[in-house]
Design a protein around this motif. Structure first.
Motif, PDB file in Angstrom:
ATOM      1  N   PRO A  54       5.145   2.413  -4.677  1.00 54.55           N
ATOM      2  CA  PRO A  54       5.482   3.748  -4.165  1.00 54.55           C
ATOM      3  C   PRO A  54       5.153   3.875  -2.680  1.00 54.55           C
ATOM      4  O   PRO A  54       4.090   3.463  -2.220  1.00 54.55           O
ATOM      5  CB  PRO A  54       4.588   4.671  -5.008  1.00 54.55           C
ATOM      6  N   GLY A  55       6.091   4.441  -1.923  1.00 52.42           N
ATOM      7  CA  GLY A  55       5.894   4.649  -0.496  1.00 52.42           C
ATOM      8  C   GLY A  55       6.432   3.534   0.374  1.00 52.42           C
ATOM      9  O   GLY A  55       6.567   3.705   1.591  1.00 52.42           O
ATOM     10  N   THR A  75      -1.721   3.568   4.249  1.00 49.89           N
ATOM     11  CA  THR A  75      -0.701   4.529   4.638  1.00 49.89           C
ATOM     12  C   THR A  75      -1.282   5.553   5.599  1.00 49.89           C
ATOM     13  O   THR A  75      -2.151   6.351   5.227  1.00 49.89           O
ATOM     14  CB  THR A  75      -0.140   5.251   3.396  1.00 49.89           C
ATOM     15  N   ARG A  77      -1.234   8.847   8.178  1.00 52.54           N
ATOM     16  CA  ARG A  77      -0.638  10.184   8.104  1.00 52.54           C
ATOM     17  C   ARG A  77       0.472  10.391   9.129  1.00 52.54           C
ATOM     18  O   ARG A  77       1.345  11.232   8.946  1.00 52.54           O
ATOM     19  CB  ARG A  77      -1.718  11.252   8.299  1.00 52.54           C
ATOM     20  N   CYS A  84      -5.873   7.772   7.291  1.00 46.69           N
ATOM     21  CA  CYS A  84      -4.990   7.032   6.395  1.00 46.69           C
ATOM     22  C   CYS A  84      -5.596   6.960   4.996  1.00 46.69           C
ATOM     23  O   CYS A  84      -6.706   7.439   4.755  1.00 46.69           O
ATOM     24  CB  CYS A  84      -4.724   5.619   6.935  1.00 46.69           C
ATOM     25  N   ALA A 239       3.274   6.439   7.349  1.00 43.63           N
ATOM     26  CA  ALA A 239       4.116   6.616   6.165  1.00 43.63           C
ATOM     27  C   ALA A 239       5.598   6.439   6.455  1.00 43.63           C
ATOM     28  O   ALA A 239       6.327   5.815   5.658  1.00 43.63           O
ATOM     29  CB  ALA A 239       3.859   8.004   5.560  1.00 43.63           C
ATOM     30  N   ASP A 240       6.102   6.973   7.571  1.00 48.28           N
ATOM     31  CA  ASP A 240       7.530   6.862   7.882  1.00 48.28           C
ATOM     32  C   ASP A 240       7.939   5.395   8.069  1.00 48.28           C
ATOM     33  O   ASP A 240       9.029   4.988   7.637  1.00 48.28           O
ATOM     34  CB  ASP A 240       7.873   7.650   9.152  1.00 48.28           C
ATOM     35  N   ALA A 243       8.057   3.496   4.733  1.00 45.92           N
ATOM     36  CA  ALA A 243       9.159   3.894   3.860  1.00 45.92           C
ATOM     37  C   ALA A 243      10.495   3.268   4.220  1.00 45.92           C
ATOM     38  O   ALA A 243      11.470   3.421   3.485  1.00 45.92           O
ATOM     39  CB  ALA A 243       9.306   5.426   3.876  1.00 45.92           C
TER      40      ALA A 243
END
Length: 244
Positions: A54-55, A75, A77, A84, A239-240, A243
């Protein structure tokens, strides 16, 4: 394919480490890797484990080597945030199984796709995890453990917090370093300007210079869990980026 991107090494003197990371030469006692115990057979989960993580988007998933059975996913922020979360994922017959989420810190200014020494950013990327060490004796690490007084971490952090104890336990992130050596080793394949000494280490309550830090109990858990026979890696970034 494992990326070799950069991180910050904070070097005060050849025999003193300050802040996050470093490469000081020091007399050390090296403990060989323990003979890996067979991976436990996971029980039948109440819900199927996800095939992916996930992610993580298709680009990031493709960068995780097929033989990697343990992935620490960090991950952030945001691209400029020092906050993170770290999660250890383990590959099973039914897919990746996630452990608990641990609060963590990364570098003061966030993340960089092309880290340079002194930029106070953590390197984006997927990196192998080959070596560990610390100021304290080996707590039961499966990775080769390098016990040395060179892991001393004096001074204060960016928020005035004490850094002492930050390097009680560390796992070297294989960015701009030679795997199979002490985390204190100075070898920098990409050159010194690209930084080095990027580690997972004990959290001191504030941003780092390039490393990722988690609580001391979580570092001990990582050391006792990361198994060289399972080719562990870290996947780290905001995160971006993860992903994609």
């Amino acid at each position: 394919m494992i990326q070799r991107r950069t991180a910050v090494a904070l070097l005060a003197s050849p025999l003193l480490l300050t802040g996050c990371g470093g490469g000081a030469e020091a007399t050390e006692r090296r403990t060989p890797a323990r003979r890996p115990a067979p991976a436990p057979t996971p029980g039948t989960p109440t819900e199927p484990a996800p095939r992916g993580i996930p992610g993580l988007g298709p680009e990031r998933l493709a960068e995780i080597p097929e033989r990697c059975g343990q992935a620490v996913v960090v991950t952030g922020r945001g691209p400029n945030s020092p906050l993170c979360t770290a999660v250890l994922h383990q590959r099973t017959a039914t897919g990746w199984q996630a452990g608990p989420a641990w609060p963590a810190h990364n570098a003061l200014r966030g993340w960089s796709a092309h880290h340079m020494i002194g930029d106070l950013r953590s390197p984006l990327g997927v990196y192998t995890l080959s070596d560990a060490g610390g100021l304290l004796p080996d707590p039961g690490s499966r990775l080769p453990y390098h016990h040395s007084g060179g892991f001393h971490s004096p001074g204060t952090g960016f928020e005035g917090e004490l850094l002492e104890g930050s390097f009680d336990y560390v796992v070297a992130i294989d960015y701009n370093r030679k795997p199979g050596t002490s985390p204190l080793d100075w070898t920098r394949p990409l050159g010194p300007k690209r930084g080095g000494g990027v580690w997972l280490h004990v959290d001191h309550g504030g941003p780092t210079h390039g490393c990722v830090s988690v609580a001391k109990a979580h570092m001990k858990e990582l050391l006792r869990t990361l198994d060289p026979a399972r080719h562990p890696a870290v996947v780290m970034g905001h995160a971006d980026w993860l992903a994609r």
